[in-house]
Enzyme design. Structure first.
Site, short mmCIF file in Angstrom:
data_model
loop_
_atom_site.label_atom_id
_atom_site.label_comp_id
_atom_site.label_asym_id
_atom_site.label_seq_id
_atom_site.Cartn_x
_atom_site.Cartn_y
_atom_site.Cartn_z
CG ASP A 137 -10.11 -13.94 -21.92
OD1 ASP A 137 -9.48 -14.60 -21.08
OD2 ASP A 137 -10.92 -14.44 -22.72
CE1 TYR A 189 -9.01 -20.66 -18.65
CE2 TYR A 189 -8.06 -21.19 -20.79
CZ TYR A 189 -8.93 -21.48 -19.75
OH TYR A 189 -9.72 -22.61 -19.83
N GLY A 247 -12.37 -23.06 -12.92
CA GLY A 247 -11.48 -22.14 -13.62
C GLY A 247 -12.21 -20.87 -14.01
N GLY A 303 -4.43 -12.76 -26.08
CA GLY A 303 -5.44 -12.18 -25.20
C GLY A 303 -5.70 -13.00 -23.96
CD GLN A 304 -8.21 -17.31 -23.27
OE1 GLN A 304 -7.75 -18.33 -23.74
NE2 GLN A 304 -9.42 -17.25 -22.74
NE ARG A 362 -22.95 -21.43 -14.07
CZ ARG A 362 -22.48 -20.19 -14.32
NH1 ARG A 362 -21.71 -19.59 -13.42
NH2 ARG A 362 -22.75 -19.59 -15.45
CG ASN A 364 -14.43 -28.39 -14.16
OD1 ASN A 364 -14.17 -28.45 -15.36
ND2 ASN A 364 -15.46 -27.69 -13.70
CE1 TYR A 389 -13.15 -21.11 -28.57
CE2 TYR A 389 -11.52 -22.26 -29.90
CZ TYR A 389 -11.96 -21.11 -29.27
OH TYR A 389 -11.22 -19.97 -29.35
CB ILE A 390 -16.55 -27.74 -24.41
CG1 ILE A 390 -15.19 -28.47 -24.45
CG2 ILE A 390 -17.67 -28.69 -23.97
CD1 ILE A 390 -15.10 -29.61 -25.43
#
Length: 241
Positions: free
Chosen positions: A88, A147, A84, A143-144, A12, A82, A179-180
């Site tokens: 949050d 992450y 992940g 907020g991360q 994905r 990859n 941002y992807i």
């Protein structure tokens, strides 16, 4: 004989684009996924790329899964870490479970996947380990905390392991996407994208998963043999390091 590549989270989003690009470049590709059987099945049917299910946060599952892939396809020459997740929340509200889940997948997952493959790469004198970190591992993001910490850890993992692998013909590099335009990002309301996110990106648009995939294909190639311990920032100019 083509080289074998294993992509975690490979059915994905960015991972799917990486899997497809590596196959197009001539690699034999396996895609590992954690839970979305429907998406994985559709990906396999569309691309012909075999999919394998296990949780990268579980070391024993990684060992078993890697053994299965290598039995089916041969020794793994290229590993793309990859997979992940995000959980949050502002730190003063963040639960221990939110912290642990993200660290276990995004950081411990690199150990769990790379360690079982590493000795084989050393013995064969060749390997490519490519870790997908994040712009938020470079600059941090409110907020991360979980992450950002995990993705910053991915960069430290990359730089240290690169020094160990270099003399054995193994390169270890990281890519930090901004941002992807994945399904997850495009689910953000368009007004938020237009007013709050895209204005932060100097090139004026979201990145595409295929743009990250092309970075991976290059780092996996023989042409990138002198590049190790590096971090490629693929973020449209949003952040420099």
């Amino acid at each position: 004989m083509s080289k074998t590549a294993l992509v975690t989270g490979g059915s994905r989003g960015i991972g799917a684009a990486i899997s497809v690009a590596l196959k197009a470049a001539g690699y034999t590709v396996a895609a590992c996924y954690a839970g979305n059987d429907d998406a994985a099945g559709k990906f396999k049917e569309k691309t012909g790329i075999p999919v394998y299910k296990w949780d990268v946060s579980d070391y024993d599952s990684c060992v078993e899964g890697i053994n299965t892939v290598e039995a089916d396809l041969g020794p793994i020459d290229v590993l793309v870490n990859n997979a992940g997740i995000t959980r949050d929340g502002m730190f003063h509200k963040m639960s221990h479970e939110q912290w642990q889940a993200v660290i276990n997948t995004n950081l411990n997952g690199l150990f769990n996947m790379t360690r079982p493959i590493w000795e084989g790469m050393r013995e064969r004198g060749f390997g490519r380990v490519i870790n997908i970190s994040s712009i938020n591992g470079q600059k941090g993001q409110m907020g991360q905390v979980n992450y950002s910490a995990s993705k910053a850890g991915d960069i430290g993992f990359t730089r240290a392991l690169a020094q160990e692998g270099a003399a054995k013909g193994i390169t270890v590099n990281a890519i930090c996407p901004g941002y992807i335009g994945t399904e997850m990002v495009r689910a953000i309301p368009q007004e938020v994208l237009d007013k709050r996110i895209i204005p932060q990106i100097p090139v004026g648009r979201l990145g595409e998963p295929e743009e990250i995939a092309r970075c991976v294909v290059f780092l996996a190639s023989d042409d990138a043999g002198f590049i190790t311990g590096s971090t490629i920032s693929a973020n449209g100019g949003q952040f420099f390091s």
